[in-house]
Enzyme design. Structure first.
Site, PDB file in Angstrom:
ATOM      1  N   CYS A  73       0.859  -1.192   0.000  1.00 11.10           N
ATOM      2  CA  CYS A  73       0.000   0.000   0.000  1.00 11.10           C
ATOM      3  C   CYS A  73       0.890   1.234   0.000  1.00 11.10           C
ATOM      4  CB  CYS A  73      -0.906  -0.019   1.224  1.00 11.10           C
ATOM      5  SG  CYS A  73      -2.007   1.412   1.309  1.00 11.10           S
ATOM      6  N   GLY A  74       1.002   1.874  -1.153  1.00 11.93           N
ATOM      7  CA  GLY A  74       1.947   2.986  -1.285  1.00 11.93           C
ATOM      8  C   GLY A  74       1.587   4.156  -0.386  1.00 11.93           C
ATOM      9  N   ASN A  75       0.303   4.533  -0.379  1.00 11.51           N
ATOM     10  CA  ASN A  75      -0.102   5.665   0.474  1.00 11.51           C
ATOM     11  C   ASN A  75       0.019   5.280   1.952  1.00 11.51           C
ATOM     12  OD1 ASN A  75      -0.815   7.603  -1.524  1.00 11.51           O
ATOM     13  ND2 ASN A  75      -2.623   6.379  -1.989  1.00 11.51           N
ATOM     14  N   ASN A 164       1.482  -5.831  -5.216  1.00 14.52           N
ATOM     15  CA  ASN A 164       0.042  -6.096  -5.357  1.00 14.52           C
ATOM     16  C   ASN A 164      -0.320  -5.886  -6.828  1.00 14.52           C
ATOM     17  OD1 ASN A 164       0.377  -3.326  -5.404  1.00 14.52           O
ATOM     18  ND2 ASN A 164      -1.363  -2.881  -4.113  1.00 14.52           N
ATOM     19  N   HIS A 166      -1.952  -4.861 -10.441  1.00 10.18           N
ATOM     20  CA  HIS A 166      -2.610  -3.698 -11.069  1.00 10.18           C
ATOM     21  C   HIS A 166      -2.835  -3.967 -12.549  1.00 10.18           C
ATOM     22  CE1 HIS A 166      -2.271  -0.865  -7.674  1.00 10.18           C
ATOM     23  NE2 HIS A 166      -1.218  -1.584  -7.359  1.00 10.18           N
ATOM     24  N   GLU A 215     -10.022   0.283  -6.490  1.00 11.59           N
ATOM     25  CA  GLU A 215      -9.112  -0.554  -5.705  1.00 11.59           C
ATOM     26  C   GLU A 215      -9.727  -1.908  -5.389  1.00 11.59           C
ATOM     27  OE1 GLU A 215      -6.983   0.396  -2.308  1.00 11.59           O
ATOM     28  OE2 GLU A 215      -6.502   2.451  -2.924  1.00 11.59           O
ATOM     29  N   CYS A 224      -4.083   6.005  -5.055  1.00 12.20           N
ATOM     30  CA  CYS A 224      -3.511   4.664  -4.842  1.00 12.20           C
ATOM     31  C   CYS A 224      -2.027   4.777  -5.175  1.00 12.20           C
ATOM     32  CB  CYS A 224      -4.210   3.659  -5.757  1.00 12.20           C
ATOM     33  SG  CYS A 224      -3.542   1.985  -5.628  1.00 12.20           S
ATOM     34  N   THR A 226       0.562   2.490  -4.947  1.00  9.10           N
ATOM     35  CA  THR A 226       1.120   1.412  -5.773  1.00  9.10           C
ATOM     36  C   THR A 226       0.561   1.508  -7.196  1.00  9.10           C
ATOM     37  OG1 THR A 226      -0.669  -0.015  -4.914  1.00  9.10           O
ATOM     38  CG2 THR A 226       1.533  -0.240  -3.908  1.00  9.10           C
ATOM     39  N   GLY A 227      -0.704   1.962  -7.297  1.00  5.09           N
ATOM     40  CA  GLY A 227      -1.309   2.113  -8.632  1.00  5.09           C
ATOM     41  C   GLY A 227      -0.626   3.196  -9.444  1.00  5.09           C
TER      42      GLY A 227
HETATM   43  N1  LIG Z   1      -6.374  -2.302  -2.573  1.00  7.40           N
HETATM   44  C1  LIG Z   1      -4.938  -2.645  -2.640  1.00  7.40           C
HETATM   45  C2  LIG Z   1      -4.249  -2.306  -1.311  1.00  7.40           C
HETATM   46  C3  LIG Z   1      -4.199  -0.792  -1.101  1.00  7.40           C
HETATM   47  C4  LIG Z   1      -3.350  -0.160  -2.161  1.00  7.40           C
HETATM   48  C5  LIG Z   1      -3.471   1.358  -2.251  1.00  7.40           C
HETATM   49  N2  LIG Z   1      -4.296   2.000  -1.247  1.00  7.40           N
HETATM   50  C6  LIG Z   1      -2.107   2.012  -2.308  1.00  7.40           C
HETATM   51  O1  LIG Z   1      -1.957   3.166  -1.835  1.00  7.40           O
HETATM   52  O2  LIG Z   1      -1.195   1.381  -2.878  1.00  7.40           O
HETATM   53  C7  LIG Z   1      -4.778  -4.161  -2.867  1.00  7.40           C
HETATM   54  O3  LIG Z   1      -5.602  -4.921  -2.374  1.00  7.40           O
HETATM   55  O4  LIG Z   1      -3.807  -4.533  -3.540  1.00  7.40           O
END
Ligand SMILES: N[C@H](CCC[C@H](N)C(=O)O)C(=O)O
Length: 291
Positions: A73-75, A164, A166, A215, A224, A226-227
């Site tokens: 979770c990047g954030n 994770n 994407h 997400e 997001c 990581t996104g």
């Molecule tokens: N929903 C994402 C986790 C949170 C990622 C997102 N909040 C971020 O900031 O990277 C997953 O299940 O892979």
């Protein structure tokens, strides 16, 4: 139980620090849904646990609003890094945090105006082969602008894992896409055995792009981290942006600076802010719902 609610560009999490709470880590997963549910809990995009680690300075676990556990979770990493630094758990401005997606290195610095901390995270290397996303298909092949038919509609997707999964789709206008409709369809497609985060990207110019996300496990969020990293990787893979240059990613909740460096590491810099501190009582009704 004491908690701190923080956000990174509006992507907000309830953080329980198990370094100071004597809480049983394994019993807390069901709590994620409760605290995320506005009607019952505090309301958030998910829950984060700060735990001790055997292989890094700290460990972070992240649970989405539906209670599923994310691998990164990047954030959330920026929020946890700021929290650990501000609350003196971290003695230096640079330290490491273990996630299910791997160990990342964070560094805290006051931003140029010295007003608020911004946090830089070395998010490690993107994973590009299908077996590592994970997604169906030849496990050692990559998915770059590949066309898939899902529920009768065709999507051209580029898939990247930042620990994770994407799926990135390039569009002419990120606000003109019914993400609340196509997001859950793609998220739950049988193509992705662990489901997937779905992002739409518009390249603004050769240094900026717009990105919106559905997400996995949380739905539409303001940002997001990581996104945003996956979006920059996908743009470079599709030769829409040059590799190794800093890219400003515009998300509904604000901007992140992302760079894919010469050592194949993705660097992400952005803000992390406090929303509130509080205490949640594990009373009878709540304990009934989390056991
Ligand atoms: N929903 C994402 C986790 C949170 C990622 C997102 N909040 C971020 O900031 O990277 C997953 O299940 O892979």
């Amino acid at each position: 139980m004491l908690f701190t609610k923080m956000h990174g560009l509006g992507n907000n999490y309830i953080i329980f620090n198990l370094l100071e709470n004597s809480l049983e880590e394994q019993n807390l997963q069901p709590l994620a849904k409760v605290v995320s549910d506005v009607n019952f809990g505090i309301g958030s995009d998910g829950m984060i646990l700060i735990c001790s680690s055997e292989i890094a300075d700290f460990r972070m676990r992240i649970f989405n609003a539906d209670g599923s556990e994310g691998k990164n979770c990047g954030n959330g990493l920026r929020c946890v890094a700021k929290y650990l630094y501000d609350h003196m758990f971290a003695e230096t401005e640079s330290f490491s945090i273990e996630t299910l997606g791997g160990v990342v290195k964070v560094s805290i610095r006051s931003d140029r105006k010295n007003v608020a901390h911004s946090v830089t995270v070395d998010m490690g290397e993107p994973k590009l082969i299908k077996g590592m996303i994970p997604m169906k298909g030849e496990p050692f092949s990559t998915t770059i602008n590949e066309t898939f038919s899902i529920s009768g509609k065709e999507y051209q997707m580029t898939c990247v894992s930042m620990g994770n999964p994407h799926a990135i789709i390039f569009v002419d206008d990120v606000d003109d896409v019914p993400l609340e409709k196509i997001g859950p369809i793609i998220e739950r497609s049988e193509l992705f055995p662990e489901r997937v985060n779905v992002g739409v990207v518009h390249i603004k110019n050769n240094e900026e792009l717009h990105y919106r996300v559905w997400e996995r496990g949380s739905g539409i969020t303001m940002a997001c981290g990581t996104g945003a990293c996956a979006a920059v990787v996908a743009a470079a893979l599709n030769k829409k942006l040059k590799k190794h240059q800093p890219v400003r990613v515009h998300l509904p909740g604000g901007d992140l600076e992302i760079r894919w460096d010469e050592n194949n590491h993705i660097w992400k810099t952005g803000a992390a802010e406090y929303i509130c501190h509080g205490e949640i009582q594990i009373n009878d009704s709540l304990s009934r719902s989390i056991v």
